[in-house]
Design a protein around this motif. Sequence first.
Motif, PDB file in Angstrom:
ATOM      1  N   ARG A  76      -3.829  16.787  -0.414  1.00 13.34           N
ATOM      2  CA  ARG A  76      -2.966  15.734  -0.927  1.00 13.34           C
ATOM      3  C   ARG A  76      -3.490  14.387  -0.467  1.00 13.34           C
ATOM      4  O   ARG A  76      -3.015  13.836   0.522  1.00 13.34           O
ATOM      5  N   LEU A  77      -4.463  13.883  -1.206  1.00 13.97           N
ATOM      6  CA  LEU A  77      -4.966  12.544  -0.912  1.00 13.97           C
ATOM      7  C   LEU A  77      -4.340  11.583  -1.902  1.00 13.97           C
ATOM      8  O   LEU A  77      -3.788  11.998  -2.911  1.00 13.97           O
ATOM      9  N   PHE A  78      -4.457  10.289  -1.621  1.00 12.79           N
ATOM     10  CA  PHE A  78      -4.054   9.292  -2.605  1.00 12.79           C
ATOM     11  C   PHE A  78      -5.274   9.054  -3.485  1.00 12.79           C
ATOM     12  O   PHE A  78      -6.101   8.197  -3.214  1.00 12.79           O
ATOM     13  N   GLU A  94       1.975   1.997  -3.495  1.00 14.21           N
ATOM     14  CA  GLU A  94       0.969   2.665  -4.316  1.00 14.21           C
ATOM     15  C   GLU A  94       0.732   4.093  -3.833  1.00 14.21           C
ATOM     16  O   GLU A  94       0.506   4.992  -4.635  1.00 14.21           O
ATOM     17  N   ALA A  95       0.798   4.271  -2.516  1.00 16.11           N
ATOM     18  CA  ALA A  95       0.631   5.621  -1.984  1.00 16.11           C
ATOM     19  C   ALA A  95       1.762   6.523  -2.466  1.00 16.11           C
ATOM     20  O   ALA A  95       1.556   7.688  -2.787  1.00 16.11           O
ATOM     21  N   ARG A 104       0.837  -1.204   0.000  1.00 18.89           N
ATOM     22  CA  ARG A 104       0.000   0.000   0.000  1.00 18.89           C
ATOM     23  C   ARG A 104       0.863   1.240   0.000  1.00 18.89           C
ATOM     24  O   ARG A 104       0.551   2.239  -0.638  1.00 18.89           O
ATOM     25  N   ALA A 105       1.994   1.155   0.720  1.00 20.46           N
ATOM     26  CA  ALA A 105       2.882   2.319   0.740  1.00 20.46           C
ATOM     27  C   ALA A 105       3.466   2.564  -0.648  1.00 20.46           C
ATOM     28  O   ALA A 105       3.626   3.708  -1.058  1.00 20.46           O
ATOM     29  N   ALA A 143       2.574  13.419   0.699  1.00 21.17           N
ATOM     30  CA  ALA A 143       1.578  12.964   1.665  1.00 21.17           C
ATOM     31  C   ALA A 143       2.089  11.744   2.415  1.00 21.17           C
ATOM     32  O   ALA A 143       1.849  11.597   3.611  1.00 21.17           O
ATOM     33  N   CYS A 144       2.815  10.877   1.717  1.00 17.17           N
ATOM     34  CA  CYS A 144       3.388   9.702   2.378  1.00 17.17           C
ATOM     35  C   CYS A 144       4.296  10.122   3.523  1.00 17.17           C
ATOM     36  O   CYS A 144       4.236   9.558   4.611  1.00 17.17           O
ATOM     37  N   PHE A 188      -2.802  19.353   4.239  1.00 15.86           N
ATOM     38  CA  PHE A 188      -2.165  20.284   3.313  1.00 15.86           C
ATOM     39  C   PHE A 188      -3.185  21.297   2.804  1.00 15.86           C
ATOM     40  O   PHE A 188      -4.378  21.020   2.720  1.00 15.86           O
ATOM     41  N   MET A 232      -6.645   5.683  -4.695  1.00 10.05           N
ATOM     42  CA  MET A 232      -6.913   4.625  -3.724  1.00 10.05           C
ATOM     43  C   MET A 232      -8.251   4.931  -3.053  1.00 10.05           C
ATOM     44  O   MET A 232      -8.676   6.080  -2.997  1.00 10.05           O
ATOM     45  N   VAL A 263      -3.195   3.355   4.728  1.00  9.09           N
ATOM     46  CA  VAL A 263      -1.822   3.818   4.477  1.00  9.09           C
ATOM     47  C   VAL A 263      -1.355   4.655   5.666  1.00  9.09           C
ATOM     48  O   VAL A 263      -0.194   4.589   6.071  1.00  9.09           O
ATOM     49  N   HIS A 308       0.474   2.917   8.438  1.00  7.88           N
ATOM     50  CA  HIS A 308       1.576   2.136   7.884  1.00  7.88           C
ATOM     51  C   HIS A 308       2.538   1.625   8.948  1.00  7.88           C
ATOM     52  O   HIS A 308       2.816   0.424   9.006  1.00  7.88           O
ATOM     53  N   GLU A 335       1.021   7.701  -5.761  1.00  5.66           N
ATOM     54  CA  GLU A 335      -0.026   8.712  -5.779  1.00  5.66           C
ATOM     55  C   GLU A 335       0.496  10.060  -5.278  1.00  5.66           C
ATOM     56  O   GLU A 335       0.207  11.089  -5.886  1.00  5.66           O
ATOM     57  N   ASP A 336       1.193  10.063  -4.160  1.00  5.69           N
ATOM     58  CA  ASP A 336       1.655  11.340  -3.610  1.00  5.69           C
ATOM     59  C   ASP A 336       2.755  11.099  -2.585  1.00  5.69           C
ATOM     60  O   ASP A 336       2.497  10.622  -1.488  1.00  5.69           O
ATOM     61  N   ARG A 358      -7.616  10.926   7.751  1.00  4.84           N
ATOM     62  CA  ARG A 358      -6.376  10.208   7.468  1.00  4.84           C
ATOM     63  C   ARG A 358      -5.283  10.622   8.453  1.00  4.84           C
ATOM     64  O   ARG A 358      -4.563   9.767   8.987  1.00  4.84           O
TER      65      ARG A 358
END
Lengths: 531, 389
Positions: B102-104, A379-380, A376-377, A387-388, B98, B107, B115, B118, A383-384, B181
């Motif tokens: 800034r979302l995924f 793919e995250a 999942r990380a 944000a991760c 933000f 997903m 996520v 994590h 995506e961004d 989140r």
Amino acid sequence: MAVTVSPERDIVANPIQRAIREALYAGAIVLGLFVLFIGLKTDQNISNELILVQRWGLLAVLMIATMVGRFLYVAYGQPFLAKQKIADVATGLLPASVATRFFRLPYFIAAIAIVAVLVLLAGSLDGLLGPALAGYARFVRALAIIYALAWVIYYFRAFILAHFSGLGITALALYPIVVVLVLALYTGSMVGGFQGSLKWVDNFGIQILIYVMLAWGLNIVVGLAGLLDLGYVAFYAVGAYAYALLGTHFGLSFWILLPAAGAMAAFWGVMLGFPVLRLRGDYLAIVTLAFGEIIRLVIINWREVTNGSAGISGIPKVSFFGLISFNVSDPNYISKVLGIAQSGAYYKIFLYYLILGLCLLTAFVTIRLRRMPVGRAWEALREDEIACRSLGINTTTTKLTAFATGAMFGGFAGSFFAARQGFVSPESFIFLESAIILAIVVLGGMGSLVGIAVAAMVMIGGTEALRELDFLKQVFGPDFTPELYRMLLFGIAMVIVMVWKPRGFVGSREPTAFLKIRRAVSGSFTKEGHG
Amino acid sequence: MNASPSMNNAILEVEHLSMKFGGLVAIGDLSFQAKRGEITALIGPNGAGKTTVFNCITGFYKPSEGMLTLNRRDGSSYLLERLPNHEIPARAKVARTFQNIRLFSGMTLLENLLVAQHNKLMKASGYTILGLFGYSGYRTASAESIDLARHWLEKANLVDRADDPAGDLPYGAQRRLEIARAMCTGPELLCLDEPAAGLNPKESMALNALLMDIKDNTGTSILLIEHDMAVVMQISDHVVVLEYGRKISDGSPQAVRTDPRVIAAYLGVEDEDVETVLTEVGDEDVIEQLDTGPDAAHGPGTSSSYLAGPVTDTVGHSEGERVTVSKGASKAGQVDARSSAAASKAASPAKARPTAKPSAAKSSAAEPATKAPVKPKTPGVSNRRGGRK
């Protein structure tokens, strides 16, 4: 002040007029494009002088074909397609679709009949029709078989789509058996069946599955983590040379060297990853490209170890866990153990199941990893990335794990490749291979295992199938080699697929967890990653 | 680390924080505290450096100077400026949202919230290895993480759309999802960057309710940047006002609301209104002086126009040269200067600030709350570009 629309610009002109006009435009474009490509050809005359051969006839044929095609499409094709969208007032139903008109039961029966007749006459075709016509007859037979298969797929499409993975795995597992049995029936003996299956199992089966595995491995890096890697073939090379060198010098078994090759490739993945992970997008792509070239050049130039461009030959064959060997001289050779006739096909069939197993392992691990936090990380991250980081994900280690995991599968595939070929040389690990693998990933739909497998089958199977089109020699002359056009086919296929489905065959993504229902996420929401 | 036990009711202590981009001072010597269990609002006009403060707190920028101490509930303290970026949420338990969401987006909502968990799940899955072989501890942790995600989806009123891609949500829902989140990381300090931006009044109300709920039920302290005064005044316990990277006011919402410096600086006072403010403050002399126009040598000061000063001066200054706000660009500074000038006229000439004469008052206007020296050879420098978004 008169607002007159000139008749030339009238869009609503009668289709025939429009078709004539567009056909003329198309002809002019073809003339402009191909006047130098096709109209003129440089050649050498008998005294080795460069001369220009004029081929106006061929150019004219091409132009006329284009114009006729354009005319028919605009005059009849477009109105037909437009009518297809208009529902019948009385019934409220849309007219029968093109597909249902094309796939009709009588046609299917006719196709089956053609196949049956031509298969029965297979041996005597040359005598009956002469070599030229026999070639066409075989082509017709191939088309009929394809039509019959397409017909079956069309009518069972709902079922097939619902059980795609299961059906696909079953078909792949049965493929060598079916090939051997069909060919045994065809030739009338089991030995003939095994002998004839060599081409189908090796050139089609194993070749496609190697690319499926490579593309699935690269999919982890590109499709999931969104890191564009143009040097993936480097890990393939590391795996292949790891097995080739350790196998020939130390005589270690494939089953020990397979994980070792994977670990080594993963190690190099991390080595590459460390310095380049601060780069993004184009910069990352260029550095990975350079890495691929570095590995190849090291292999070429480090002659003492790698034997340079001459490559390494005599790479030991894989054995069935040491129990059954595929070397004719060994006491535990398969035909001695099982008491059957000698044949090289056993080894190919064994290799087929080996690579199928490796592919399934790759798929299993990928599916499993996607549902784990690390997947999942990834793919995250695609995506961004910012944000991760704001969520406490260590992006460096996450990227490194993606690189290492992808590289590991590349290493597995490489060691398998070395075992299958029995010979490795730097020529197998050129940039074009990286590009093909990446093209398969993009074509299949980044992140989708099924889409990528289909893309590998179409692209690699398609280029292999070009070798089978012998009848084209009768059309274009005996020095025509269709397989030389495989890159052209690759390019055309990519353009068509990218226009038709910009996100690849399977553009949507399966969510890794769900509360109520699992709904595929449309490709318009997912990002491609930025390096 | 000066985190004495008595001060531990402050979850975040910002001390002498400065952030410079080249010669540009985005934040200059900012100090404030955010108290545990409170909602602290950070407000200020556009470009005041609020988001830069956030980026320093959450580790996206390394501050040029200063100390950021985070005191966790268990008594441990972290110096945020020394932690790597990703360890701030993981170890110091600071989560953020933000300004530009800034979302995924590809997903699902549920995945977005998974996520966020994590680090917890990585540990539970034995750093992937145990989880790969179906370790049961991971399965329970996974189920718990889904329960937590469901909890926050319910709080954010998004549970019906849990299986939809995040990019498919309307704007207001995306804002709520981003907060949910951030909450899934289990933060002790939640930093929200303009959570009400672009929300309609109804959504804004729902957001207030969500924030109050977070504050009351989880004990998470909130630090928020906001332009929407309705949100700020309603929910915040403490307000810090920035202008041009300097703190101009700090206190309860009521106190801040009546602070003339804030009125001048933040609430969008035009040049004409400055006079009104000054009249309220009550000094004829200053108003007279205002009419004489800016000091020609120091650029067009009284204008608030973006085009007023030579913007190119914000770049290319040599090392060590301190670039500050253009003369008179800081409206809080104007008020400051004028009121102190008024005070100085009324009382002793050399009191509080070195602005004995009205002419001196003008030069001190350029320097609202910093001890940094003003180089006279950098006239009319505007740091409007300084506040990073």
